[in-house]
Write a protein that holds these residues in place. Structure first.
Motif, short mmCIF file in Angstrom:
data_model
loop_
_atom_site.label_atom_id
_atom_site.label_comp_id
_atom_site.label_asym_id
_atom_site.label_seq_id
_atom_site.Cartn_x
_atom_site.Cartn_y
_atom_site.Cartn_z
N ILE A 65 0.85 -1.20 0.00
CA ILE A 65 0.00 0.00 0.00
C ILE A 65 0.88 1.25 0.00
CG2 ILE A 65 -1.70 1.33 1.32
CD1 ILE A 65 -2.68 -1.26 2.51
N ASN A 66 1.89 1.25 0.87
CA ASN A 66 2.74 2.43 0.96
C ASN A 66 3.52 2.67 -0.34
OD1 ASN A 66 1.87 3.00 3.52
ND2 ASN A 66 3.53 1.87 4.51
N ALA A 67 3.92 1.59 -0.99
CA ALA A 67 4.63 1.76 -2.26
C ALA A 67 3.71 2.38 -3.31
CB ALA A 67 5.17 0.41 -2.74
N ILE A 68 2.44 1.93 -3.32
CA ILE A 68 1.49 2.48 -4.28
C ILE A 68 1.27 3.96 -4.02
CG2 ILE A 68 -0.92 2.41 -5.06
CD1 ILE A 68 -0.84 -0.64 -4.43
N LEU A 69 1.12 4.31 -2.73
CA LEU A 69 0.79 5.69 -2.38
C LEU A 69 2.02 6.59 -2.31
CD1 LEU A 69 -1.81 4.98 0.44
CD2 LEU A 69 -2.31 5.86 -1.82
N GLY A 70 3.19 6.04 -2.57
CA GLY A 70 4.41 6.84 -2.47
C GLY A 70 4.72 7.24 -1.04
N LEU A 71 4.40 6.38 -0.09
CA LEU A 71 4.56 6.72 1.33
C LEU A 71 5.52 5.78 2.03
CD1 LEU A 71 0.83 7.44 2.24
CD2 LEU A 71 2.63 9.12 1.84
N LEU A 72 6.44 5.17 1.28
CA LEU A 72 7.40 4.28 1.92
C LEU A 72 8.24 5.06 2.92
CD1 LEU A 72 8.77 2.09 -1.02
CD2 LEU A 72 7.38 1.32 0.90
N GLY A 118 13.09 2.79 3.04
CA GLY A 118 12.57 1.86 2.04
C GLY A 118 12.79 2.38 0.63
N THR A 119 13.20 1.49 -0.27
CA THR A 119 13.39 1.91 -1.66
C THR A 119 12.78 0.89 -2.60
OG1 THR A 119 15.56 0.90 -1.51
CG2 THR A 119 15.49 3.30 -1.53
N VAL A 120 12.28 1.39 -3.73
CA VAL A 120 11.85 0.50 -4.80
C VAL A 120 13.08 0.20 -5.63
CG1 VAL A 120 10.39 0.28 -6.83
CG2 VAL A 120 9.53 1.48 -4.82
N ASP A 121 13.56 -1.03 -5.58
CA ASP A 121 14.79 -1.38 -6.31
C ASP A 121 14.51 -1.63 -7.77
OD1 ASP A 121 16.02 -1.52 -3.83
OD2 ASP A 121 15.39 -3.60 -3.58
N ASP A 122 13.32 -2.14 -8.02
CA ASP A 122 13.07 -2.60 -9.37
C ASP A 122 11.57 -2.68 -9.56
OD1 ASP A 122 13.56 -3.55 -11.86
OD2 ASP A 122 14.05 -5.61 -11.26
N GLY A 123 11.15 -2.65 -10.82
CA GLY A 123 9.74 -2.88 -11.11
C GLY A 123 8.96 -1.60 -11.30
N SER A 124 7.69 -1.76 -11.63
CA SER A 124 6.88 -0.57 -11.91
C SER A 124 5.48 -0.72 -11.35
CB SER A 124 6.84 -0.33 -13.42
OG SER A 124 5.71 -0.94 -13.99
N ILE A 125 4.89 0.42 -11.03
CA ILE A 125 3.48 0.49 -10.63
C ILE A 125 2.86 1.52 -11.57
CG2 ILE A 125 1.85 0.95 -8.78
CD1 ILE A 125 4.12 0.63 -6.77
N THR A 170 8.23 6.48 -9.80
CA THR A 170 9.15 7.59 -10.09
C THR A 170 8.43 8.92 -10.15
OG1 THR A 170 8.85 7.14 -12.44
CG2 THR A 170 10.79 6.16 -11.38
N LEU A 171 7.18 8.94 -9.71
CA LEU A 171 6.36 10.16 -9.86
C LEU A 171 6.88 11.29 -8.96
CD1 LEU A 171 3.90 10.40 -11.65
CD2 LEU A 171 2.47 10.10 -9.64
N SER A 172 6.75 12.51 -9.43
CA SER A 172 7.15 13.65 -8.62
C SER A 172 6.20 13.78 -7.43
CB SER A 172 7.08 14.93 -9.44
OG SER A 172 5.74 15.28 -9.68
N MET A 232 2.12 13.22 -7.28
CA MET A 232 1.61 12.19 -6.38
C MET A 232 0.53 12.78 -5.48
SD MET A 232 2.38 8.93 -5.94
CE MET A 232 0.97 8.08 -5.26
N ARG A 233 0.76 14.00 -5.00
CA ARG A 233 -0.24 14.66 -4.15
C ARG A 233 -1.53 14.90 -4.91
NH1 ARG A 233 4.09 17.42 -1.77
NH2 ARG A 233 3.92 19.11 -3.29
N ASP A 234 -1.40 15.16 -6.22
CA ASP A 234 -2.60 15.36 -7.03
C ASP A 234 -3.41 14.07 -7.16
OD1 ASP A 234 -2.01 17.99 -7.44
OD2 ASP A 234 -1.03 17.68 -9.39
N LEU A 235 -2.71 12.96 -7.16
CA LEU A 235 -3.40 11.67 -7.31
C LEU A 235 -4.00 11.18 -6.00
CD1 LEU A 235 -0.98 9.60 -9.60
CD2 LEU A 235 -3.04 10.83 -10.26
#
Lengths: 328, 332
Positions: free
Chosen positions: A50-57, A61-68, A78-80, A84-87
């Motif tokens: 959930i936190n990775a989706i919401l950009g709240l890691l 915590g880091t996303v090493d690989d992969g995409s959402i 990689t969203l700014s 992200m706040r707009d979403l």
């Protein structure tokens, strides 16, 4: 179109004792207009997801690989921060287990519901009307009067419905619901999931629904994703998962549900063993140390075996017949 | 039930003050509850959040003063005891709190945590290291866990540590508040099996609070269904589950979601909302949501029917398999 496409997602936390691989090669889709249930025990990586989706890691915590990929356009990993706040809120919203955590206890429900529309161009009266409409939609009696009341003046079930109304107010494309019915009794749980289903249809959003309660998942969800120790071990439609589980963990998990034991028993089935230390993941199958069908091959990473289109199990023996036929 | 009850709760009420300056009043969190727990027996309390289950458990344990009624434990009246005299009672009656990790101090090791009860109660002449090893073995944890901290435990392991603490002083009764909340079904099974093994081996009585009806069905000898701080129905688990006599228990049991996507549910839907404790309904307090409501339910509180160890607080207890009288409309 796919609302959320998660592809080969890997998340690591750096800890004093070394890197902790919290999500490993997580792949699944949340298709448009579907309710996807996520099942797994505490520590399986649901919150990290959930936190990775919401950009709240958390900072470590880091996303090493992969995409959402959200709605085929926004790459959430990689969203700014400003995009992200707009979403968050208007496009992706959340409901949590404890509605009091979502509602401010010292501000009236009406004011909170108007405040969260701050991005909208509607007039004050229109926003008030929208708040009333939403409260009526979640079946709060006497919605106009309810606007003036404070969260503590509502029962637990009503508070959770108000939290759902607020989450859906901006008609998001994706609602993330994290154990929203856990605190409710069975009658309110059922009304809440029926309501969630109706609202999802009406608004036409996708829902990611997280729960331990297999009964609720079976009743509400279209698709199910089974997670274990940070990996998606099996995914498919709800019928495929509940009626023909192909990963040994899924099969054992379903057998363990006391609801499946029709005979009263004092000794409930369990899965012996513990989740491996995520700082020292085994090179092969993550479930091998607890698996009743373990083979020599399981010391190598298992493939994502396709059972039928859309039903996938990360297991070497997923396509071999099971001795019990799946259903306990 | 030939034995004397280990715990006897009679007409207990717990009231909380409400309102501010000049508008003092009170609400009843527990509104007159009676039950007994016998040695070796598992008694389950079910009901939604806010129905008074935890308040009742805290009252039994002396953490919450009661305003009416009496609580007798091992033949001794305990609701009138002061803090100091309550302390020895707590050696015989231990409590497991809801949050498995949160109820363990994060800075203490597992070894310190499981032997803390000995220190709190000043139990001397015991080798604490041996006690820690004994308790960890009893709850199925490796002895080398003594040096671990709570954050190094999984949810199930933390629960086991909680169980070890609860049984450290050889209690006669364990009160477990949501012992399986937040655990997945397999770990939940482990914890319940563990509690059940200990109950058999040590002859414990247990009081389990939960809203998981599937769990209750398997582990509890007797079950009480709570609503607005009162027992709507209480009796042998198999009787209550087999043929609920109170409309609320019937609705609860019919609502229980089952892990089968093709299950056709024959549910009793309850209209309206759970009333506020500040404005308890007149008459039968369930009448605002009862599909079987009749006129005198609205004005007269029901008399409790007692029959074969079963209590039902309803004017018109249900026959087995009863369905709501009129065609149901969807909740307004």
């Amino acid at each position: 179109m796919t609302t959320l496409a998660i592809n080969n997602l890997n998340v690591t936390f750096s800890t004093e004792a070394g890197p902790l691989h919290a999500l490993k090669n997580v792949t699944f889709d949340i298709p448009e207009n579907r309710i996807v249930g996520i099942v797994g025990e505490s520590g399986c990586g649901k919150s990290t997801l959930i936190n990775a989706i919401l950009g709240l890691l958390a900072d470590n915590g880091t996303v090493d690989d992969g995409s959402i990929l959200f709605e085929g356009a926004d790459e959430l990993t990689t969203l700014s921060a400003s995009r992200m706040r707009d979403l968050r809120g208007p496009r992706i919203s959340t409901v949590f287990q404890d509605p009091m955590g979502a509602l401010n206890p010292v501000i009236s429900v009406g004011r909170q519901m108007i405040n969260i529309q701050y991005r909208s161009d509607l007039s004050k009266e229109e926003k008030t009307q929208r708040a009333i409409d939403m409260l009526e939609l979640v079946r709060i009696p006497d919605a106009r009067a309810a606007l003036g009341r404070y969260p503590h003046q509502f029962s637990g079930g009503m508070k959770q419905r108000i939290a759902i109304a607020m989450a859906l107010m901006m008609e998001p494309a994706l609602l993330i619901a994290d154990e929203p019915t856990t605190a409710l009794d069975a009658t309110l749980e059922v009304t809440t999931i029926e309501l969630l289903k109706d609202l999802q249809q009406e608004i036409g959003c996708s829902v990611m629904f997280i729960s331990h309660h297999l009964g609720v998942i079976a009743e509400l969800c279209d698709d199910v994703v089974v997670m274990y120790a940070g990996e998606v071990v099996e995914r498919g439609t709800t019928r495929q998962i509940f009626q023909n589980p192909r990963h040994p963990y899924t099969a054992r998990l379903l057998e363990c549900d006391p609801a499946r034991q029709s005979e009263r028993t004092r000794h409930l089935p369990t899965i012996p063993g513990e989740i491996p230390d995520l700082r020292a993941r085994p090179p092969g199958c993550i479930f091998a140390n607890r698996c009743h069908r373990v083979q020599p091959a399981c010391t190598a990473p298992p493939p994502d075996a396709v059972i039928v289109d859309g039903h996938i199990a990360r297991c070497f023996v997923a396509n071999e017949p099971t001795e019990v036929g799946g259903i306990a | 039930m030939s034995t004397d009850p280990i715990l006897k709760v009679e007409d207990v009420q717990v009231s909380f003050p409400t309102g501010g300056l000049g508008r003092r009043s009170s609400i009843l969190g527990v509104a007159g509850v009676s039950f007994e727990v016998h040695p070796g027996e598992t008694f389950a309390l079910v009901g939604e959040s806010g129905s008074g289950k935890t308040t009742l458990a805290r009252a039994v344990n002396g953490l919450q003063p009661i305003s009416e009624g009496a609580i007798t434990f091992e033949g001794q009246r305990i609701d009138t005891l002061d803090r100091r005299s309550m302390k020895p009672v707590r050696r015989r009656m231990s409590m497991m709190f809801q949050d498995p990790v949160g109820s363990l101090s994060p800075r203490m090791t597992v070894g310190d945590l499981v032997t803390e009860p000995f220190r709190i109660h000043g139990v001397e002449g015991r080798n604490l290291r041996e006690e820690a090893a004994r308790l960890l073995t009893l709850v199925g944890l490796p002895v080398d866990f003594v040096g671990r901290f709570p954050h190094q435990l999984s949810g199930g392991q933390a629960r086991r540590v909680g169980v070890a603490r609860a049984i450290a002083l050889d209690p006669a009764l364990i009160i477990a508040d949501e012992p399986t909340a937040g655990l997945d079904v397999s770990v939940q099974g482990e914890v319940l099996n563990l509690l059940n093994d200990l109950r058999e081996r040590l002859g414990l009585a247990m009081m389990i609070i939960t809203h998981n009806l599937h769990v209750v069905h398997h582990v509890a000898d007797r079950t009480a269904v709570m609503y607005l701080g009162r027992f709507m129905e209480a009796g042998n688990t198999e009787d209550v589950f087999g043929a609920p006599q109170h409309p609320y228990s019937a609705a609860l049991l019919s609502a229980n979601p089952e892990p089968d996507p093709d299950k056709v549910h024959d549910r009793i839907t309850l209209p309206a909302e759970v009333p506020s404790l500040l404005a308890r309904p007149r008459g039968c307090e369930f009448h605002t949501r009862c599909p079987w409501v009749r006129d005198n339910c609205r004005s007269e509180p029901p008399v409790r029917h007692h029959e074969n160890g079963r209590t039902v607080a309803c004017h018109f207890p249900l026959e087995p398999g009863a369905r709501p009288p009129v065609a149901e409309t969807s909740p307004a």
